[in-house]
Every structure is written in structure tokens, then in C-alpha cells.
Design an enzyme around this catalytic site. Sequence first.
Site: not given
Length: 378
Positions: A79, A82, A141, A181, A192, A194, A196
Site C-alpha cells: 500500500c 502505509c 491500513h 471516496n 487505506h 484517505h 483528496q
Amino acid sequence: MTTAASLSPSVTRSSLADGRTLLYFDDPGTPRRVPVPDARELPARPEPGELRFDVLSGDWVAVAAHRQSRTHLPPADACPLCPTSPTFASEIPDPDYDVVVFENRFPSLGPAVAELPSELPWGRSTPAVGRCEVVSFTSEHTGSFGSLSYTRARTVVEAWAHRTAELNALPGIRQVFPFENRGAEIGVTLHHPHGQIYAYPYLTPRGAQLAAVAQRHFEATDGTQTLLGSVLDRERTSGERMVLEGRHFSAFVPFAARWPIELHLVPHRQVADFAGLSGEEKDELADVYLRLLRGLDGLYATPTPYIAAWHQAPIDPDLRTASRFHLQLTSPRRAADKLKYLAGSEAAMGAFINDTRAEDVADRLRDAVAAATSGGAR
């Protein structure tokens, strides 16, 4: 709720092997970080993609063919979000971190920034200027934003505010859009936790539509009230679609919701974006947002996919005063085992047909948020 208005995360700037900016946002009380150098050998950053102007609609379209090679649903041991380990060098060199923001390796816009022309003749394109950043909420993760601690969620809110202020100031940027998303059903390419941030060199179609309607209402009331402020007042008075009310923020299902699940989280005070929030407002926002997400996941036996869209005011001062910062949280989940797909009417004509009533969804969400809170999720 722990109060963090007097505390701020420490911010440490660094860079990746190909020159991209990386920032560490560490929870309050964490010792100042000394960044670990990125020891990878990376290829040079790709040239920007294209922006093409659609003369039929007046919209800009980004063409980013280089994104076809971006990482897609890698296993946990590969990933890129990570921390770097002895067996895998990720995008984040440090072996541990709290919150990280970095420039996307496969951006739709940028890395160059510049002013765009107002339009282009048919058949011509221009470099896709702008900025795309990735926000990793945690070094873990697994999990989601809703499973973060309050302190960590507050650090993410501060990161959003920091990045909004800096991106607003870049040449040619017209609007800054943080979003998340969540879920394979939405189309995520990394599991993971997250989000944007896109810094657009143009006002997006949805942004332009919201700003124009808000501006008309603002002018009609001689500048005394924003449209979203008026809607919030009516929703709080009615109460039918209210889900949660706080001191600084309230959440409701909009009367004309387009999606099976849709929530608007709105500040009580007129504010343009994350950067304009006070410390106390950021404190409450972190708490309220966690409660909403945990309630959303309490609706069904499995986690609910969603898009968290943080609508911030355009940078244009003529539009900024009338536009109010808010969250639009939507999910295509219309039942435990059913999703709403955008087909002919929605995808081709933008004419939505909803399978749920706003009032019924609000009832379910009120109960789910109350259950998540009373269950000691914080």
C-alpha cells in the site's frame, strides 16, 4: 468531547524523491518530527495532461491518460499510503505518522499552476494546470474516517484548513475541493483511509451552479442572508429532516435530496471554507462529523459507501460572500443489498429520480446517529 481549540498539530514540510511536496500533520503533543528522506529512485514527474474546453456546454474536461497506470487496490504489504517498511518503500518515508498530505503522483491537474483562458476554440487544448493532493488520515491500513479518534479527526480538520489556505493562494486557482471516496462501490483505488484535495483552475459546473443560485438569493435579500443560511433556518424550524443540531453546526437531509442517502452539514455562521473556521468550530466539526459517519455505518450490517464532498466558496470575491461552506455527504446505497446507479435520466440529462423520501431517511439517520453516540463510539 475533548476541546482542542487551544492546541494545534505540528506541521513539518518535506519532499519526495521526485520533488513532490509532503507535509506531516502530527497530533497535538507529538514531538516535532525530523523527516526521513525518501530513498527511492523515482522517474521524473509526468508532464501535465490536457484541459479541453467543451464549446457545447462551456465546461472544461481534464484528459489525464497517464493515470491509467496508477496503483489499483494493492495488497496491504504494497500500500503506498502505509508507512515505509523494511520490505516496501511507500509514498510516506517515515515508519510512523499521524496525518500526511502530499502531491498526488498521478494527478488529474498540475503540478504546474497558471491562469486559464476563459475558453478555447474547438480543437485546441491547454496544459491541465492545478493541484491534486492526497490526504492520508492515519498510518493504519484498515478502518475509516469514522473509526478515527476525536484527536486524530481534529488533526485532519486542521490539515484541511491549512491546505485550503495555501491552495487558495496559488496562481490561477478558482476553487479548492476536499473530498473522500469511501468504498469499492464508489470506485476507490486504495483501501487505506484517505481523501483528496483538488485545486481547480476553473469553476466546476456544480460549483458554478451553486454559486450563481446563491448569488441571486444574496442580491434579492440586499446582502442580508445567504441562501444556505435561509435553508438551514427553515430546516431547523421544521425539524422534519433534521438529523443533528450542535452549537456551531447542524445536519439535515435536504428536502430535494438526489441520492438514497444524502446529508448536508452546515455551519450556523456564514463562513467560506475550512480556513475561515474558528478553533471552537473546528472542535465541534470533528466531533459532529465522526458522529454522522458512525451513524451512517450503523444503518446496515456492513459499512456504507459514501462520497464526502466539502463544498467551499469560490475564490472569486464577487461570488465568495454569497456562498457558504458545507458538507454534502451522499451514498448510492438504497437498501442493504442494492445500489442506485446513474442511468439514462441522471447520467445523460442530470434529472435525478430518488427512491427514498428525505423525511424517512432523516428518521433512520437520527436513530442511527443517536445509537452510535450512546454506544460510546467516541
